[in-house]
Design a protein around this motif. Structure first.
Motif: not given
Length: 144
Positions: A39-40, A92-100, A102-105
């Motif tokens: 993330e950094r 699980g599959r798709g979690a990375g896109g949802r994180y990016f 959602g919470a990351y952005v």
């Protein structure tokens, strides 16, 4: 039939153990140790690239972080993809896109504002030098 049942039971137990381990303080710490550098790296890439791009920096100065990241986003794709893949492996599959998305952005603008603060503030200073296009005042003759 029995093999399928045993295989299903083994997979269920493994998944339960993985989720249980993730929810423990030690599991959470391991996740943080794994994900924090990724993330950094993504945030560092966004900050550096926005700081070096005049169009993106103009958006950033106006507080339009989504647009600023959009101007340069493709340049940080490797870092974002690495972060998303790590989340996919853990959750699980798709979690990375949802994180990016959602919470990351949600926190990216604040994080970038802190990192780019010196470049975002307008600096003013006094200059004792005359402008190059200014008229030069004649020097009065001194009286004896």
């Amino acid at each position: 039939m029995m093999k399928a049942l045993l295989y299903g039971l083994a997979c269920t137990l493994a998944a339960t153990a993985t989720v249980a381990a993730r929810d423990t303080p030690r599991g959470a710490e391991q996740r943080r140790v794994l994900l924090a550098p990724l993330e950094r790296a993504a945030t560092d890439c966004f900050a550096e690239t926005i700081g070096n791009n005049p169009a993106a920096l103009a958006h950033a100065r106006a507080g339009r972080w989504y647009e600023a990241a959009g101007v340069i986003g493709f340049l940080c794709r490797p870092e974002v993809d690495a972060m998303a893949r790590a989340h996919d492996r853990l959750d699980g599959r798709g979690a990375g896109g949802r994180y990016f998305t959602g919470a990351y952005v949600r926190h990216l603008g604040q994080e970038l504002a802190q990192r780019l603060e010196p470049q975002l503030t307008t600096k003013t200073w006094a200059n004792a030098e005359p402008r190059s296009d200014a008229e030069v005042a004649p020097i009065p003759a001194s009286a004896p």
